[in-house]
Design a protein around this motif. Structure first.
Motif, short mmCIF file in Angstrom:
data_model
loop_
_atom_site.label_atom_id
_atom_site.label_comp_id
_atom_site.label_asym_id
_atom_site.label_seq_id
_atom_site.Cartn_x
_atom_site.Cartn_y
_atom_site.Cartn_z
N TYR A 94 0.81 -1.21 0.00
CA TYR A 94 0.00 0.00 0.00
C TYR A 94 0.84 1.27 0.00
O TYR A 94 0.30 2.37 0.07
CB TYR A 94 -0.93 0.01 1.22
CG TYR A 94 -1.88 -1.17 1.22
CD1 TYR A 94 -3.08 -1.12 0.53
CD2 TYR A 94 -1.55 -2.35 1.91
CE1 TYR A 94 -3.94 -2.20 0.52
CE2 TYR A 94 -2.40 -3.43 1.90
CZ TYR A 94 -3.60 -3.37 1.20
OH TYR A 94 -4.45 -4.45 1.20
N GLY A 95 2.16 1.13 -0.06
CA GLY A 95 3.03 2.29 -0.13
C GLY A 95 3.04 2.90 -1.51
O GLY A 95 2.59 2.29 -2.49
N PRO A 96 3.56 4.10 -1.67
CA PRO A 96 3.66 4.74 -3.00
C PRO A 96 4.50 3.89 -3.94
O PRO A 96 5.65 3.55 -3.66
CB PRO A 96 4.34 6.08 -2.69
CG PRO A 96 4.07 6.34 -1.23
CD PRO A 96 4.05 4.99 -0.59
N GLY A 97 3.89 3.50 -5.06
CA GLY A 97 4.61 2.67 -6.02
C GLY A 97 4.81 1.23 -5.54
O GLY A 97 5.66 0.53 -6.09
N GLY A 98 4.06 0.82 -4.53
CA GLY A 98 4.18 -0.55 -4.04
C GLY A 98 5.42 -0.79 -3.21
O GLY A 98 5.87 -1.94 -3.10
N ALA A 154 1.01 5.06 3.38
CA ALA A 154 0.37 3.76 3.27
C ALA A 154 -0.67 3.57 4.37
O ALA A 154 -1.72 2.96 4.17
CB ALA A 154 1.42 2.65 3.35
N ALA A 155 -0.40 4.14 5.57
CA ALA A 155 -1.34 4.01 6.68
C ALA A 155 -2.65 4.72 6.35
O ALA A 155 -3.73 4.26 6.73
CB ALA A 155 -0.73 4.58 7.95
N VAL A 156 -2.58 5.86 5.66
CA VAL A 156 -3.80 6.58 5.27
C VAL A 156 -4.62 5.72 4.31
O VAL A 156 -5.86 5.65 4.41
CB VAL A 156 -3.43 7.93 4.64
CG1 VAL A 156 -4.68 8.62 4.09
CG2 VAL A 156 -2.75 8.83 5.66
N ALA A 170 0.95 4.98 12.50
CA ALA A 170 1.13 4.22 11.26
C ALA A 170 1.53 2.78 11.56
O ALA A 170 1.08 1.84 10.89
CB ALA A 170 2.18 4.90 10.38
N THR A 171 2.38 2.60 12.57
CA THR A 171 2.79 1.25 12.96
C THR A 171 1.60 0.43 13.45
O THR A 171 1.43 -0.75 13.11
CB THR A 171 3.86 1.32 14.06
OG1 THR A 171 4.99 2.04 13.57
CG2 THR A 171 4.30 -0.08 14.47
N VAL A 172 0.74 1.05 14.26
CA VAL A 172 -0.46 0.36 14.76
C VAL A 172 -1.38 -0.02 13.61
O VAL A 172 -1.95 -1.12 13.59
CB VAL A 172 -1.18 1.23 15.80
CG1 VAL A 172 -2.54 0.62 16.16
CG2 VAL A 172 -0.33 1.38 17.05
N MET A 173 -1.55 0.87 12.63
CA MET A 173 -2.38 0.54 11.47
C MET A 173 -1.80 -0.65 10.71
O MET A 173 -2.54 -1.51 10.22
CB MET A 173 -2.49 1.76 10.53
CG MET A 173 -3.39 2.86 11.05
SD MET A 173 -5.07 2.31 11.43
CE MET A 173 -5.56 1.57 9.88
N ALA A 174 -0.46 -0.73 10.61
CA ALA A 174 0.16 -1.87 9.94
C ALA A 174 -0.12 -3.16 10.70
O ALA A 174 -0.39 -4.21 10.11
CB ALA A 174 1.67 -1.63 9.81
#
Length: 431
Positions: A335-339, A350-352, A378-382
Motif C-alpha cells: 500500500y506504499g507509494p509505487g508498491g 500507506a497508513a492513510v 502508522a505502525t499500529v495501522m500496519a
C-alpha cells in the motif's frame, strides 16, 4: 549351501564380484547358526540408510520371508524360497511383476539374498520320496544369517545417529528461544545497544539451516547460536550491573521517614501496567534530586543512542525502527507509494490508504496520531492490517488502543514481536 558351490545367474544376467563374495560368505554358514527372521527384518528396516535398500525392496523381502515356513532361519530347515512372481505380487500388495524383478535385483546387489537359478531359470523344488524338499531353486536367505550381527550393528548406529540428531535439534531449539526472548526483552526495555542488528544476525543463523539438516549442520549452527547467546547475556548483565549501581543511592533515599501521617505515598504500591504493556511504564516514588539525576541520565542515553534503535517520540510510546515494523507487517508494503516503503513518509502515506480500506474514520486515526505520534499510529495501522482476520472492527480497536495509550497501559513492542514470532521470527524449527 555346500562349500565351494558357486551359482551363476540364468540368462543375460551377469555375474559380479559382489555376488561371488555373498556366496562365499554364505558357504561358511555353520549348521547350528540360526536367527529369527522377523527380528533381523526389523533390524534391516532400521539400517536401510546404510545398506542402500529402499522401502519397496524391503516390502519384497518381507514377501519372500513370508514364504519361509518357520520363524527361525536355519540351514536345517533349508534356506531357499521359490515363490513365483505372481505369488510375490499378491503378498507385496499388488506390486507389478516388473517392479518386483527390479527390487529383487536390488536385494541381490545389496547382498541380502542370493539367486539360486535352475537350468531353465524357473523357481521350483524337488521333493524326496518322504515328502521333504531335496533341492530347491529360487532365492537363498542364507546372507541374513551370516550378516545378522552386521545388520544389528548398523541398526544400532542409525538409532544412535538419530538420537544424536534429536538432541542437537532440542539444544538448538532451546538456544534459539533464549536468544529470541533476550533480544525481545532488550528491545522492549529500550536498553542501549544495536539490537536490530543482533536480531538480523539471529535470523540469518536460523535461515541457514535447511529443512532436513544433517547433524554437522545443526552442530555448526548451534555453536554460533551459543556464541550469540553468550554475547547478548554478557551485554545484558553489564547493563543490569550498571543500573543496579546507579540505583543504590536511590534505594538509600527511599528510606527517609515520611512525617506526614495522612499521606498514602508510602502505603500504596507502584502502579503496574496490564499484561502485554511495556514494563518500563511503572510509576515509582522518587525524590526531587533523584528525579533530576535520572532525567539527566535519560537525556545522555538519548543523545548516545543509535539512530536505528527504538526511541520515544515524545508521546510516551517508543517508536521502533522501520525495518523491524516492515518485517513484522510485510503486507503494508503493497500500500506504499509505487508498491514500496522506503521511509517513514511512505509508511504514513500507506497508513492513510489502509485506514480508508479498513473503514477507520479520519477522526479515530487523527486521535491516535495525536496520542501516540504519527509514526506509532502508522505502525499500529500496519499491525491491525496484519491481524485483520482476527479483528471485527478496526476503528473500534484503534480507539481502544488510543485510550489505553493515554493511560500508559499500551506498548507497541509486544505487538510487533508477537507478529515477528508468528511469521517464524522466533519459533521456527530446525528440519
Amino acid at each position: 549351501m555346500e562349500s565351494g558351490n558357486v551359482t551363476t545367474p540364468f540368462g543375460r544376467r551377469s555375474m559380479t564380484l559382489g555376488m561371488l563374495a555373498s556366496q562365499k560368505a554364505a558357504s561358511e554358514l555353520q549348521a547350528d547358526q540360526s536367527v529369527d527372521k522377523w527380528k533381523v527384518y526389523r533390524s534391516l528396516c532400521a539400517a536401510k540408510p546404510l545398506l542402500g535398500v529402499t522401502d519397496r525392496a524391503l516390502a519384497v523381502l518381507n514377501a519372500l520371508l513370508s514364504f519361509y515356513p518357520k520363524n527361525v532361519l536355519s540351514e536345517e530347515n533349508g534356506l531357499v524360497v521359490f515363490p513365483s512372481n505372481e505369488q510375490l505380487s499378491l503378498r507385496s500388495h499388488g506390486m507389478a511383476e516388473q517392479t518386483i524383478r527390479r527390487h529383487l535385483a536390488v536385494l541381490v546387489d545389496a547382498g541380502l539374498i542370493i539367486r539360486k537359478d535352475s537350468p531353465n531359470g524357473k523357481r521350483y523344488a524337488r521333493r524326496a520320496r518322504q515328502g521333504e524338499i531335496g533341492e530347491a531353486f529360487g532365492f537363498s536367505l542364507a546372507p541374513l544369517i551370516v550378516r545378522c550381527e552386521e545388520i544389528e550393528r548398523l541398526a544400532a548406529e542409525v538409532a544412535a545417529e538419530r538420537l544424536h540428531l534429536q538432541r542437537l535439534r532440542e539444544q538448538f531449539s532451546l538456544c534459539r528461544r533464549d536468544v529470541a526472548k533476550l533480544i525481545e526483552t532488550a528491545m522492549e526495555e529500550d536498553l542501549a545497544g544495536d539490537w536490530e542488528t543482533a536480531f538480523s544476525y539471529f535470523r540469518e543463523l536460523v535461515d541457514t539451516i535447511p529443512r532436513t539438516p544433517t547433524a554437522d549442520q545443526i552442530a555448526t549452527a548451534l555453536e554460533e547460536m551459543k556464541t550469540l547467546r553468550d554475547d547478548i547475556t554478557n551485554r545484558l548483565e553489564t547493563l543490569l550491573k550498571t543500573r543496579n549501581t546507579s540505583g543504590n543511592p536511590a534505594q538509600n533515599e527511599r528510606h527517609i521517614h515520611n512525617s506526614n501521617p495522612d499521606s498514602t505515598f508510602d502505603l500504596e504500591p507502584a502502579f503496574e501496567t496490564k499484561q502485554g504493556a511495556n514494563s518500563a511504564f511503572k510509576i515509582e516514588p522518587h525524590t526531587v534530586a533523584l528525579g533530576q539525576k535520572q532525567e539527566q541520565e535519560r537525556d545522555d542515553r538519548s543523545a548516545a543512542r543509535p539512530q536505528n534503535s527504538a526511541r520515544d517520540d515524545g508521546s510516551g510510546l517508543k517508536s521502533f525502527p522501520l525495518g523491524l515494523v516492515l518485517q513484522a507487517c510485510p503486507d503494508m508494503v503493497s500500500y506504499g507509494p509505487g508498491g514500496k516503503i522506503a521511509n517513514w513518509r511512505d509508511m504514513m502515506a500507506a497508513a492513510v490508504v489502509v485506514r480508508g480500506m479498513l473503514a477507520v474514520s479520519a477522526s479515530a486515526y487523527e486521535e491516535a496520531a495525536t496520542t501516540m505520534g504519527p509514526e506509532n499510529a502508522a505502525t499500529v495501522m500496519a499491525c491491525i492490517l496484519e491481524r485483520g482476520g482476527h479483528i471485527n472492527s478496526a476503528g473500534g480497536y484503534l480507539r481502544d488502543l488510543t485510550r489505553r495509550a493515554e493511560k500508559g497501559e499500551f506498548s507497541i513492542g509486544p505487538m510487533l514481536m508477537s507478529l515477528v514470532r508468528a511469521r517464524g521470527g522466533g519459533t521456527r524449527r530446525a528440519g
